[in-house]
Structures are given as C-alpha cells and as structure tokens.
Design a protein around this motif. Sequence first.
Motif, PDB file in Angstrom:
ATOM      1  N   GLY A 329       8.001  74.388 -15.248  1.00 35.50           N
ATOM      2  CA  GLY A 329       8.906  73.514 -15.986  1.00 35.50           C
ATOM      3  C   GLY A 329       9.680  72.554 -15.104  1.00 35.50           C
ATOM      4  O   GLY A 329      10.656  71.957 -15.542  1.00 35.50           O
ATOM      5  N   HIS A 330       9.288  72.346 -13.834  1.00 30.63           N
ATOM      6  CA  HIS A 330      10.026  71.458 -12.948  1.00 30.63           C
ATOM      7  C   HIS A 330       9.132  71.130 -11.767  1.00 30.63           C
ATOM      8  O   HIS A 330       8.066  71.709 -11.564  1.00 30.63           O
ATOM      9  CB  HIS A 330      11.303  72.124 -12.434  1.00 30.63           C
ATOM     10  N   SER A 331       9.596  70.170 -10.967  1.00 27.39           N
ATOM     11  CA  SER A 331       8.982  69.889  -9.673  1.00 27.39           C
ATOM     12  C   SER A 331      10.102  69.697  -8.665  1.00 27.39           C
ATOM     13  O   SER A 331      11.217  69.333  -9.014  1.00 27.39           O
ATOM     14  CB  SER A 331       8.105  68.625  -9.740  1.00 27.39           C
ATOM     15  N   GLY A 332       9.855  69.928  -7.429  1.00 26.87           N
ATOM     16  CA  GLY A 332      10.892  69.849  -6.408  1.00 26.87           C
ATOM     17  C   GLY A 332      11.253  71.233  -5.901  1.00 26.87           C
ATOM     18  O   GLY A 332      10.438  72.149  -5.913  1.00 26.87           O
ATOM     19  N   ASP A 333      12.515  71.362  -5.426  1.00 29.64           N
ATOM     20  CA  ASP A 333      12.984  72.629  -4.888  1.00 29.64           C
ATOM     21  C   ASP A 333      13.071  73.659  -6.010  1.00 29.64           C
ATOM     22  O   ASP A 333      13.916  73.538  -6.911  1.00 29.64           O
ATOM     23  CB  ASP A 333      14.359  72.439  -4.252  1.00 29.64           C
ATOM     24  N   PRO A 334      12.220  74.673  -6.009  1.00 29.22           N
ATOM     25  CA  PRO A 334      12.217  75.619  -7.139  1.00 29.22           C
ATOM     26  C   PRO A 334      13.483  76.450  -7.216  1.00 29.22           C
ATOM     27  O   PRO A 334      13.898  76.849  -8.299  1.00 29.22           O
ATOM     28  CB  PRO A 334      10.992  76.491  -6.850  1.00 29.22           C
ATOM     29  N   ARG A 335      14.124  76.713  -6.081  1.00 33.81           N
ATOM     30  CA  ARG A 335      15.323  77.547  -6.118  1.00 33.81           C
ATOM     31  C   ARG A 335      16.484  76.813  -6.786  1.00 33.81           C
ATOM     32  O   ARG A 335      17.205  77.383  -7.612  1.00 33.81           O
ATOM     33  CB  ARG A 335      15.685  77.988  -4.700  1.00 33.81           C
ATOM     34  N   ARG A 336      16.671  75.537  -6.439  1.00 35.07           N
ATOM     35  CA  ARG A 336      17.719  74.774  -7.104  1.00 35.07           C
ATOM     36  C   ARG A 336      17.419  74.601  -8.587  1.00 35.07           C
ATOM     37  O   ARG A 336      18.328  74.601  -9.422  1.00 35.07           O
ATOM     38  CB  ARG A 336      17.891  73.405  -6.431  1.00 35.07           C
ATOM     39  N   GLU A 337      16.156  74.444  -8.915  1.00 39.31           N
ATOM     40  CA  GLU A 337      15.796  74.308 -10.324  1.00 39.31           C
ATOM     41  C   GLU A 337      16.080  75.600 -11.086  1.00 39.31           C
ATOM     42  O   GLU A 337      16.548  75.579 -12.227  1.00 39.31           O
ATOM     43  CB  GLU A 337      14.318  73.925 -10.442  1.00 39.31           C
ATOM     44  N   LEU A 338      15.789  76.744 -10.453  1.00 34.98           N
ATOM     45  CA  LEU A 338      16.113  78.019 -11.097  1.00 34.98           C
ATOM     46  C   LEU A 338      17.611  78.153 -11.325  1.00 34.98           C
ATOM     47  O   LEU A 338      18.051  78.633 -12.380  1.00 34.98           O
ATOM     48  CB  LEU A 338      15.611  79.177 -10.232  1.00 34.98           C
ATOM     49  N   LEU A 339      18.415  77.745 -10.358  1.00 38.44           N
ATOM     50  CA  LEU A 339      19.867  77.803 -10.525  1.00 38.44           C
ATOM     51  C   LEU A 339      20.328  76.851 -11.622  1.00 38.44           C
ATOM     52  O   LEU A 339      21.256  77.167 -12.378  1.00 38.44           O
ATOM     53  CB  LEU A 339      20.562  77.469  -9.204  1.00 38.44           C
ATOM     54  N   ARG A 340      19.683  75.689 -11.723  1.00 33.16           N
ATOM     55  CA  ARG A 340      20.052  74.750 -12.787  1.00 33.16           C
ATOM     56  C   ARG A 340      19.738  75.344 -14.157  1.00 33.16           C
ATOM     57  O   ARG A 340      20.546  75.268 -15.093  1.00 33.16           O
ATOM     58  CB  ARG A 340      19.306  73.427 -12.600  1.00 33.16           C
ATOM     59  N   ALA A 462      20.623  78.172   4.069  1.00 34.52           N
ATOM     60  CA  ALA A 462      20.231  77.687   2.737  1.00 34.52           C
ATOM     61  C   ALA A 462      20.543  78.723   1.663  1.00 34.52           C
ATOM     62  O   ALA A 462      20.978  78.374   0.559  1.00 34.52           O
ATOM     63  CB  ALA A 462      18.748  77.339   2.732  1.00 34.52           C
ATOM     64  N   ASP A 463      20.334  79.998   1.991  1.00 35.13           N
ATOM     65  CA  ASP A 463      20.676  81.056   1.032  1.00 35.13           C
ATOM     66  C   ASP A 463      22.174  81.063   0.739  1.00 35.13           C
ATOM     67  O   ASP A 463      22.589  81.215  -0.416  1.00 35.13           O
ATOM     68  CB  ASP A 463      20.248  82.423   1.578  1.00 35.13           C
ATOM     69  N   LEU A 469      26.768  77.949  -4.743  1.00 34.02           N
ATOM     70  CA  LEU A 469      26.501  77.266  -6.002  1.00 34.02           C
ATOM     71  C   LEU A 469      26.438  78.262  -7.158  1.00 34.02           C
ATOM     72  O   LEU A 469      26.997  78.023  -8.242  1.00 34.02           O
ATOM     73  CB  LEU A 469      25.188  76.485  -5.887  1.00 34.02           C
ATOM     74  N   LEU A 470      25.782  79.393  -6.920  1.00 37.69           N
ATOM     75  CA  LEU A 470      25.694  80.426  -7.944  1.00 37.69           C
ATOM     76  C   LEU A 470      27.076  80.984  -8.284  1.00 37.69           C
ATOM     77  O   LEU A 470      27.380  81.243  -9.462  1.00 37.69           O
ATOM     78  CB  LEU A 470      24.775  81.551  -7.451  1.00 37.69           C
ATOM     79  N   ALA A 471      27.931  81.161  -7.266  1.00 30.68           N
ATOM     80  CA  ALA A 471      29.278  81.692  -7.507  1.00 30.68           C
ATOM     81  C   ALA A 471      30.078  80.759  -8.407  1.00 30.68           C
ATOM     82  O   ALA A 471      30.810  81.210  -9.299  1.00 30.68           O
ATOM     83  CB  ALA A 471      29.999  81.903  -6.184  1.00 30.68           C
ATOM     84  N   GLY A 472      29.944  79.460  -8.193  1.00 33.88           N
ATOM     85  CA  GLY A 472      30.642  78.511  -9.055  1.00 33.88           C
ATOM     86  C   GLY A 472      30.172  78.589 -10.497  1.00 33.88           C
ATOM     87  O   GLY A 472      30.974  78.493 -11.435  1.00 33.88           O
ATOM     88  N   GLN A 473      28.866  78.755 -10.690  1.00 31.43           N
ATOM     89  CA  GLN A 473      28.338  78.883 -12.046  1.00 31.43           C
ATOM     90  C   GLN A 473      28.856  80.146 -12.728  1.00 31.43           C
ATOM     91  O   GLN A 473      29.253  80.120 -13.901  1.00 31.43           O
ATOM     92  CB  GLN A 473      26.808  78.899 -12.000  1.00 31.43           C
ATOM     93  N   LEU A 474      28.872  81.247 -11.980  1.00 28.36           N
ATOM     94  CA  LEU A 474      29.353  82.503 -12.558  1.00 28.36           C
ATOM     95  C   LEU A 474      30.845  82.433 -12.866  1.00 28.36           C
ATOM     96  O   LEU A 474      31.300  82.955 -13.895  1.00 28.36           O
ATOM     97  CB  LEU A 474      29.066  83.657 -11.598  1.00 28.36           C
ATOM     98  N   ALA A 475      31.621  81.798 -11.991  1.00 32.61           N
ATOM     99  CA  ALA A 475      33.055  81.685 -12.241  1.00 32.61           C
ATOM    100  C   ALA A 475      33.325  80.869 -13.500  1.00 32.61           C
ATOM    101  O   ALA A 475      34.182  81.229 -14.325  1.00 32.61           O
ATOM    102  CB  ALA A 475      33.744  81.049 -11.033  1.00 32.61           C
ATOM    103  N   ALA A 476      32.587  79.757 -13.661  1.00 31.47           N
ATOM    104  CA  ALA A 476      32.762  78.955 -14.875  1.00 31.47           C
ATOM    105  C   ALA A 476      32.368  79.742 -16.118  1.00 31.47           C
ATOM    106  O   ALA A 476      33.038  79.664 -17.158  1.00 31.47           O
ATOM    107  CB  ALA A 476      31.934  77.677 -14.768  1.00 31.47           C
TER     108      ALA A 476
END
Length: 743
Positions: A329-340, A462-463, A469-476
């Motif tokens: 369902g995406h192209s590019g960095d798969p890890r950032r896409e998973l986080l998105r 990178a991890d 980034l993940l922490a910010g999503q969880l906090a929100a």
Amino acid sequence: MAPGTFLPVMYLATGALMLVWGLGLLRRFGHVALHRVVAFMLFFGGLAPILAGISLVRPQGAEGEIILLGGLLDRFSYAWEFFFPTLLLFSLMFPRRRAILDRFRWLPAVLYLPHVFHLLLILFARRLEPSSIVKSLESSPDFLQRHLSALDTVWNLGISMHGLIFPAVNLLMALVALILLARSEELAGDATLRRQRLFLGLSVALPMAGYLIAEALPVFAGRLPSASWRPHLLSVSVILASGSLGYAAVRHRFLRIRLLARRGILDVTVSLILAIIYLMILDLFRGFFDVYLGNLAPLFEAGVTVFAIILFQPLLSRVESLLDRRLFGHSGDPRRELLRRFAARLGDVRDQAGMEEALAPVLLDVFHIDSYRLLSWECHEPAQRQAMPQWFLTLNAAREGLRRLEEPLRWHEFQDWCRQEELPAPPRDPRHDYVLALRDEANCRGLLLLAPPSDRRRLRSADREHLVLLAGQLAAALRNLSLLGELLEKRILEEEMQLAQNIQLGLLPKTRPEIRGLSLFGTSLPSRQVGGDYYDWLQKDLDLYFVIADVSGKGIPAAMLMATVQASFRAITRPRMEPGTILGELNRIVYENSPRDRFVTLWLGRLRGEDHVIEYASAGHPPPILTRHGGATVPLQEGGMLLGAFPDVAFETHHIPFGEGDRLVCYTDGVSETENTSGEQFSDRRLMELLSQLRGDPEEVVAGLLRDLARFSASGEPDDDCTLLVLRGGRPPTAAGDGAGNA
C-alpha cells in the motif's frame, strides 16, 4: 520436451529459495511449532524442483532415473513426498492447535511413519531380490532353495502393491488437510484469516493436483506418462504452492512475519524472475551468436550481460516500487509508512486495549520487538490501574520532569535519572531493556517499556528516531483517549442525572385534589438537574394533606433523601392523623436512614374539609405566608426541630382558619435567599411585600413571583433549589353531606 537452459536454473533457484526460506524460518522461529511445520513444508517442497532441475542436466537411465552417485540421488527423490504429512500436520495447527494433538502427542510421528517406511523400501529393498540374498547364504534351508522364483514373485508383487497404494495415502493426507482448512471456523470469522485462507488453500490444492496428475492417475489408469513430463508437473505445482504461501506471508501477514523478512522474500522473488527472463533471452541469442559470430560469440555474450544489467537495474527498482504499492500500500521507506498508517489507525481506537493491539505489529515489524508494556496515567479503567506498578504511580507527581526525556533510555540509564531527580527508581525488570517517555507539548502521558530486540542488537540512530516519532503518536492518542473518557463520563453522568430528574419529577403530584372551591398549584426548580426540594399533597377523605420540604445539600444525595421522605409521607399518613404525629414518625425514619450531616426542613399542613381549618406543624422550615381575603399578610411563625437531628422529637400541631379568598404561599429558602449582583438576598420581607401586590389564581401568583426572582437574581436564575406551593381557599361546605367537587 527438450529442456532449455533456463528450466533447470529456474527449478534449482526456486528450490533453493524455498529451502533458504524454510531454513530461515527454522532458525528464527524454530521454537514456535507452527513456524517449524511451515519450515519443513518449504524444505520438503523445495526438494521437488531441485531434483527436477538436476534430472534435466544429469544423465538418466531408460526409466528416467538419475544416474548420479550410483543411483542414490534417484532413491532420495522420493523424500520430497514428506511434504504431504507435513501439510496435514500444518492443517492441524493452523489457525489454532487442535485438541487431538494434545490428546495424542505421538500423532505427528505416526503421520510420518508411512513415508519413512516408503523411503526405506525405496533405498534398501526396491533393487534387491530375496533369491540373491538366499543364494549368498552358505547354509540355507533346502525348501528356500527350491522356491526362490516364487519368493521373488511374492516380493515383487508386494512392491507393486505398495506402489499402487502409496499415492492414495498422499492424496488422502492432502484432501484431509484441505477439508480441515476449509471448515475452520476461525478462518471464516476473521477477515485477515479469510484472506489468508484462499492462498493457503491453493498451497494445499496445487501439490495435490500436480501429484494426482503426475503420479496417482497414471498408476490407477494403468500406464505412466513420459518420464520427462513428471518432474515438471510435480515441480511447477509445488513452486506455485510455495508462491501462494509466500504471497499470504507478504500481503496478508501469514505467520506474522516481520516487514523486513517479507520485503526480503519479495526482493529475492523479483530478482529470481528477472534472472530467469535474462537466461531465456540469452538462450535465444546463443545459437545466433554461435552461427554468425564464431569465436566472437563469448565477447558478444558478455556485452549482452552488461546490457541486461544496465537495463534491469531501473526495471528492478520500478517493479519493486510497483509491488510495494500493490502489496504494502505504499512506496518508499516502509518503516515510516507503517508508522504513518499506525497513526491513522489510532484515530479509530477507543480504549487502551485497542491501542496495544494496534501497537504490537508495528513494534514487531519496525523494531523487531515482540514484548512491551504500555503504562499510562490517563487510564480510566480501574482494573488496569490496579495492575500498574507502584513506582510508576509514584512518578505521576514528576510528569513535568519526564517531558525532558526526549529519547529512549536503557533501563539502567532510567534508574540513574530517577535517582538524580530524587524519585523512586524502578527495580530491575529482566523483561524490559528500554524506557520511552510518551510526551506531548503539554505533559507526559505515560511510559512505554520495551523488551530488547529479538535479534539482540542495540537500537540504531534510525531506530531511536522512529521510536521518538512513535512516542509522539502514542502520547497524542493517550490524550485523545483521556478526553474521550472524560467526555463519556460526563455524558453518562448527564444521562444518569436526566434519568434521576425524570424519576424525581415523577414523584411530584400530578392530579389536583377534589375539594370544592379549593385551588392549588406547586412547582419546583432545582439549581441542578435534580435537587433536594419537595412538595406534595395527599387527599384522605375530605381532608387534604399538603407538604413542602427542603433537604440539606444539592444533587443526587439530596434527591435520594427527598425520595425517602416522599415515600415515607405517603406510607404513614392516615385519615384524620394530626400533622405533629406524622412529623414525629417522619423524624424517626429520616434519623435512622440518613447520615448525621443530612437534615430535612419540612412544613406539613392538613386542610380539614368539613370546616376549612388548617392544622399544621413545622420542622424548622421557613414560615409560609398567609394572605387574608382582605389583604392582611400573616407569616405562620410556629416552628420545630429539623427532621433527622435527634431520634425522639415531639412536634406540636397548630390551627388556623382558612376561609374563602384566603391564600397560603409555602416556599423553600432558595426563594428568600436568592442574591443579586451586590450580594443582597431577596429576603422574607421583600417576599411578603411582593405577595401583598400579587393577585389571581395560584398559577398566576407563582408565575409573577418567579419573574420577579429572575429579575432580582445576579445570574437570572435562582442560586438554590426553589419550590413554591400556593393554596387559595373556597367556600366551606354548608352541610355534612356536602361532598367534594372539582377543584
């Protein structure tokens, strides 16, 4: 069929790919029974194309057997049929382990026994005859020497019968596996498993179909196909089956294989397909080079190879990008896409359990972390709060300081930080190795405790960036859950208060008493949705009992005590009972059924129908105001003790005539104590002055009084519960038989 160059290479490469994938699963997830079984499926399935590829490039005998290592490889070619019992074992474990495996723990070994016997028979007995064994013995019985030919015939007949029966065993195992997968309730109930079922069913059906055409049907039909066709049928069916298994893993997360492993499967598969295409093209041009270029053919062949590398490099990137969009369902960095995509999914989460369910695959795919714990101070569920460690609850006071933890800390680093901040340091937790503060611009919402990555490596830069980034999503998400919880609690409270208000309104009288010439009207305006004020009337024969009361406090507690007073008043009141006696019994009930800091002020009157005399008793309530027909205003000042203050209190009953045109106004202190912007109270004096000016029936008097209160009040509304009960007298009956009429 004349085999080309690309066919053996394709068979060998795909078989090797299946073996590597199977060995990788076995190495990484060998402790998980289901992964172990799938690894053996790939391992045994990969033997078929490998042996087929070898058969295309090695010398063969008259019957197609591979002449290699003295025919030993041909005998081992039957080992790939172990794929079928492994397939059956897989269907007994997926999507859940069936009870039969726990009841009969030796069942997996039993499933493999026919194939072990079959392989041993092929290895040691197929090319041996009993006569040769007997002849090699120096001393053997004479009757065996005389029946050697018969012994060979029986032996060969048994071998032939085994060859007829064994394909049916393989087909039966594959059929049972297919039925078990098709009838699984779990596969039908879960959307992800339903998508997996199609491709897993293909991984079962395709080998069964290929084996049926190549081995079983020719045996039962009485003739065998060409030896060159059989390996192709078997290999292609197993390759397609493994492809279905791989698609289920890459596209639909079969076995929950991590993202990088799924990408690895995809990349290797694409590279293999392009390599096969290259070999096909090279095979087509090789004959042309040999005929027209002679000794220069190797040079041009190298040029074609260089050209293919230049051509296939952008093509490979293009194909991978296309497959990324199609499968992931995406192209590019798969890890950032998973986080998105994880952030988008958090918008649909309604509780912390749903958040943890969405978080688990992200941690596994992106960071290789398969164990974690999410702790939040925003949690509203009592069971989860009770399970939280004490050191975490203690850190609630230091949430502002935790906002400074911008990156994940190792556990010992977090302990050192707690000591520096003079906070209780958490004890060593062997399950977790990292601590991540879930912080937003306003506060720290919780902590995420992470186990070490399963590959035992340290987190790279990178991890760490992705974890922040993940922490910010969880906090929100935790902040939104907190707001949602407060909103739901408020909505539930509002619904409960509305229900309580409806119940309280249902306790107020709904019908007028049937006493000729008498008119009355009452209203109660709680300062909240429910209140502690109360009025009621109750007709007993020719008498009318009417009451007004005020419970100390506001809201639900006051309303509950008011309901007790209302029910008790109606239960204990009997005809011709004096108000003082009724108040004595009410006082006892309130004293026994209410806290010591709860009291009730109450004024109770009884209008005698035969002579229109009011008997009344007061329990500390503001005095009602009696306005005579001629305009004189008289407050009924006689009082008494509050209800509920002491257990045994006597209340005195008083009497006053209530003639035609007289008006009695009963009220609670919320009326007289209403304040204006200067803090001045409405007062009993202003109330008496206003009542001396108001005329009309009880409804008009109540409406005029409420209008004046609203103009006087600072907020435009009364500050306390306000209740009014107004009676206007009529002509008393002239004879004892003069009954009740309409109000």
